[in-house]
Scaffold this active site. Sequence first.
Site, short mmCIF file in Angstrom:
data_model
loop_
_atom_site.label_atom_id
_atom_site.label_comp_id
_atom_site.label_asym_id
_atom_site.label_seq_id
_atom_site.Cartn_x
_atom_site.Cartn_y
_atom_site.Cartn_z
N ILE A 34 0.82 -1.21 0.00
CA ILE A 34 0.00 0.00 0.00
C ILE A 34 0.86 1.27 0.00
O ILE A 34 0.40 2.34 -0.42
CB ILE A 34 -0.95 -0.03 1.23
CG1 ILE A 34 -2.17 0.84 0.99
CG2 ILE A 34 -0.24 0.35 2.51
CD1 ILE A 34 -3.29 0.62 2.02
N ASN A 91 11.31 -8.83 7.08
CA ASN A 91 11.60 -8.27 8.39
C ASN A 91 11.03 -9.16 9.49
O ASN A 91 9.94 -9.72 9.34
CB ASN A 91 10.98 -6.87 8.52
CG ASN A 91 11.66 -5.86 7.62
OD1 ASN A 91 12.89 -5.84 7.52
ND2 ASN A 91 10.88 -5.02 6.96
N HIS A 104 5.77 -12.08 5.88
CA HIS A 104 5.64 -11.58 4.52
C HIS A 104 7.02 -11.37 3.93
O HIS A 104 7.93 -10.93 4.63
CB HIS A 104 4.83 -10.29 4.45
CG HIS A 104 5.24 -9.23 5.43
ND1 HIS A 104 4.92 -9.33 6.77
CD2 HIS A 104 5.94 -8.09 5.29
CE1 HIS A 104 5.39 -8.26 7.41
NE2 HIS A 104 6.04 -7.50 6.54
N HIS A 106 8.88 -9.20 1.13
CA HIS A 106 8.81 -8.06 0.21
C HIS A 106 9.56 -8.43 -1.06
O HIS A 106 10.66 -9.00 -0.99
CB HIS A 106 9.50 -6.84 0.80
CG HIS A 106 8.91 -6.31 2.07
ND1 HIS A 106 8.14 -5.17 2.11
CD2 HIS A 106 9.02 -6.74 3.36
CE1 HIS A 106 7.79 -4.92 3.37
NE2 HIS A 106 8.31 -5.85 4.14
P1 5GP Z 1 7.07 -4.76 7.54
O1 5GP Z 1 7.66 -3.49 8.10
O2 5GP Z 1 6.18 -5.45 8.54
O3 5GP Z 1 8.11 -5.65 6.95
O4 5GP Z 1 6.21 -4.32 6.31
C1 5GP Z 1 4.82 -4.17 6.34
C2 5GP Z 1 4.41 -3.63 4.99
O5 5GP Z 1 3.02 -3.77 4.88
C3 5GP Z 1 4.74 -2.15 4.79
O6 5GP Z 1 5.58 -2.01 3.64
C4 5GP Z 1 3.37 -1.50 4.62
O7 5GP Z 1 3.37 -0.46 3.67
C5 5GP Z 1 2.50 -2.67 4.19
N1 5GP Z 1 1.11 -2.56 4.58
C6 5GP Z 1 0.63 -2.23 5.81
N2 5GP Z 1 -0.71 -2.25 5.81
C7 5GP Z 1 -1.09 -2.62 4.55
C8 5GP Z 1 -2.37 -2.83 3.95
O8 5GP Z 1 -3.43 -2.68 4.54
N3 5GP Z 1 -2.36 -3.20 2.63
C9 5GP Z 1 -1.21 -3.39 1.93
N4 5GP Z 1 -1.32 -3.75 0.65
N5 5GP Z 1 0.00 -3.19 2.48
C10 5GP Z 1 0.07 -2.81 3.78
#
Ligand code: 5GP
Length: 124
Positions: A34, A91, A104, A106
Amino acid sequence: MTYDPNNIFAKILRGEIPCNKVYEDEYALAFHDINPQAPVHVLVIPKGEYVSMADFTADAPDELITGFFRAVGTVAKELGLVEPGYRTLANAGAHAHQEVPHLHIHIFGGVPLGPMLDRQFSNN
Ligand code: 5GP
């Protein structure tokens, strides 16, 4: 490592929150981030309740582990990233600033991505 079934990606998996889907099979779902940090920024999540790589690789059935990582490779290929190159990143926990407590990966691509990490800890 207790899994929170109300995390945002669990809601996406259940269809309670929409996502911009790029790929889905029985093991994984992939969708656009997002808040993209590269021209291509896709997240791939396993269809199971796992917080991060440690509990996933310890507890998930072999078939899910295989299917999930195969999906990551398939998504990179379908996005046309194999030839130009791309980066995968997962992460885990506070030091890595993990925001969403559902595993997840990336996938970043679409431009030269620069160095892997801040060089502050490098001797070079
Ligand atoms: P993290 O920091 O946990 O590795 O990354 C989480 C990712 O999830 C971030 O890049 C953030 O932009 C994405 N994200 C958070 N909420 C949502 C959402 O509701 N929809 C989508 N598509 N991505 C999200």
